[in-house]
Design an enzyme around this catalytic site. Structure first.
Site, short mmCIF file in Angstrom:
data_model
loop_
_atom_site.label_atom_id
_atom_site.label_comp_id
_atom_site.label_asym_id
_atom_site.label_seq_id
_atom_site.Cartn_x
_atom_site.Cartn_y
_atom_site.Cartn_z
N LYS A 14 -5.30 -11.04 -9.68
CA LYS A 14 -5.43 -9.73 -10.45
C LYS A 14 -4.41 -8.90 -10.62
O LYS A 14 -4.42 -8.13 -11.61
CB LYS A 14 -6.50 -9.11 -9.64
CG LYS A 14 -6.17 -8.69 -8.31
CD LYS A 14 -7.19 -8.05 -7.26
CE LYS A 14 -6.93 -7.95 -5.97
NZ LYS A 14 -5.67 -7.14 -5.56
N ARG A 123 3.27 -16.90 -3.09
CA ARG A 123 3.88 -15.74 -3.58
C ARG A 123 5.09 -15.38 -3.12
O ARG A 123 5.41 -15.37 -2.09
CB ARG A 123 3.06 -14.63 -3.37
CG ARG A 123 1.64 -14.59 -4.14
CD ARG A 123 1.14 -13.19 -4.33
NE ARG A 123 0.53 -12.80 -2.86
CZ ARG A 123 -0.83 -12.37 -2.74
NH1 ARG A 123 -1.39 -11.84 -3.94
NH2 ARG A 123 -1.00 -11.94 -1.75
N ARG A 156 6.11 -11.30 1.05
CA ARG A 156 5.73 -10.34 1.52
C ARG A 156 5.48 -10.61 3.25
O ARG A 156 4.67 -11.83 3.62
CB ARG A 156 4.20 -9.97 1.02
CG ARG A 156 4.54 -9.03 -0.10
CD ARG A 156 3.30 -8.74 -1.08
NE ARG A 156 2.09 -8.44 -0.25
CZ ARG A 156 0.84 -8.21 -0.86
NH1 ARG A 156 1.02 -8.14 -2.08
NH2 ARG A 156 -0.32 -7.74 -0.01
N ARG A 167 -7.28 -11.22 5.68
CA ARG A 167 -7.71 -10.52 4.36
C ARG A 167 -8.59 -11.22 3.62
O ARG A 167 -9.53 -10.60 3.17
CB ARG A 167 -6.29 -10.29 3.58
CG ARG A 167 -5.60 -9.25 4.13
CD ARG A 167 -4.02 -9.55 4.05
NE ARG A 167 -3.41 -9.09 2.85
CZ ARG A 167 -2.32 -10.05 2.38
NH1 ARG A 167 -1.79 -10.84 2.97
NH2 ARG A 167 -1.93 -9.80 1.00
P1 AMP Z 1 -2.61 -5.71 -1.43
O1 AMP Z 1 -1.39 -5.45 -2.20
O2 AMP Z 1 -3.85 -5.19 -2.30
O3 AMP Z 1 -2.75 -7.19 -0.87
O4 AMP Z 1 -2.89 -4.70 -0.07
C1 AMP Z 1 -1.86 -4.89 0.80
C2 AMP Z 1 -2.42 -4.18 2.06
O5 AMP Z 1 -2.55 -2.62 1.82
C3 AMP Z 1 -3.75 -4.88 2.55
O6 AMP Z 1 -3.85 -5.86 3.23
C4 AMP Z 1 -4.33 -3.56 3.37
O7 AMP Z 1 -3.74 -3.41 4.58
C5 AMP Z 1 -3.82 -2.35 2.58
N1 AMP Z 1 -4.73 -1.73 1.48
C6 AMP Z 1 -4.43 -1.89 0.19
N2 AMP Z 1 -5.49 -1.42 -0.58
C7 AMP Z 1 -6.48 -0.97 0.56
C8 AMP Z 1 -7.79 -0.35 0.47
N3 AMP Z 1 -8.33 -0.10 -0.53
N4 AMP Z 1 -8.43 -0.16 1.76
C9 AMP Z 1 -7.86 -0.32 2.59
N5 AMP Z 1 -6.61 -1.04 2.88
C10 AMP Z 1 -5.78 -1.37 1.67
#
Ligand code: AMP
Length: 210
Positions: A14, A123, A156, A167
């Site tokens: 995405k 990734r 990461r 997650r």
């Molecule tokens: P992502 O890059 O979208 O995988 O986000 C990395 C991490 O940031 C996630 O695993 C959460 O710890 C935090 N995070 C990102 N977006 C959110 C959200 N909308 N609500 C809560 N935590 C978030």
């Protein structure tokens, strides 16, 4: 002006699709994860509260996320619209968003569970220029070295198996019910995320009528 949300499990691609849409339609791309990673790298006050949660694959509390979203959208630097990536992650965040903002469509990038973990573990990101790689689709010419700037490719900290499983579990338990809210409002378009990136992009644009 168009306002979109893009949703999908980890490894669905995405983020890549959001960047392609941003480029094609001059949208502003808001990635909540990127904003949080910026705070961690910049050692802000917020970083101390969120770093451990993010590294463990846990969601950041809603009040922090909602403040970030409100502040970011209030900057109004999105003349041609925006694409919101990584938000909402649960029903509370979806309700908060719908109370204050409008949305034209929610793009759901659908990928079966057995593919997501494998893809997400592949990734890599360039520690210098930030270019994304995925060892499945976009291997660097030289292992662990960025093709563009020669920087070192990193994983990461939260792309390890334990954090990813947490997650993906949260995605199924908390994020899919948020998707249902948009579904009931007739806002969701679904695309097949197992295709190559250009085919996914073409399907998104066709379904958005753009
Ligand atoms: P992502 O890059 O979208 O995988 O986000 C990395 C991490 O940031 C996630 O695993 C959460 O710890 C935090 N995070 C990102 N977006 C959110 C959200 N909308 N609500 C809560 N935590 C978030």
């Amino acid at each position: 002006m168009h306002k979109y949300i893009i949703m999908g499990p980890q490894g669905s691609g995405k983020g890549t699709q959001a960047k392609l849409l941003k480029k094609a339609f001059d949208l502003t791309h808001f990635s909540v994860g990127d904003i949080f990673r910026w705070h961690v790298q910049s050692h802000t006050k917020l970083a101390a509260r969120i770093k451990r949660l993010i590294d463990a694959g846990k969601l950041v509390p809603d009040d922090i996320v909602e403040t970030i979203i409100r502040r970011r959208l209030d900057e109004h630097d999105w003349n041609y619209g925006f694409i919101l990536d990584g938000f909402p992650r649960n029903v509370e965040q979806a309700r908060f968003f719908l109370e204050s903002y409008g949305i034209d469509a929610v793009i759901y990038v659908d990928v079966p569970e057995e593919v997501t973990l494998r893809r997400a573990l592949a990734r890599r990101i360039c520690g210098n220029c930030g270019l994304d790689y995925n060892l499945f689709f976009h291997r660097p010419e030289v292992e662990d070295v960025c093709d563009v700037c020669g920087g070192t490719l990193l994983t990461r900290p939260d792309d390890n198996e334990a954090a990813l499983k947490l997650r993906l579990n949260d995605f199924a338990e908390k994020t899919l019910p948020a998707l249902d809210i948009f579904e009931h409002k007739g806002l969701v378009i679904r695309v097949d995320g197992t295709q190559d990136r250009n085919a996914v992009q073409a399907e998104i644009r066709a379904k958005l009528g753009r």
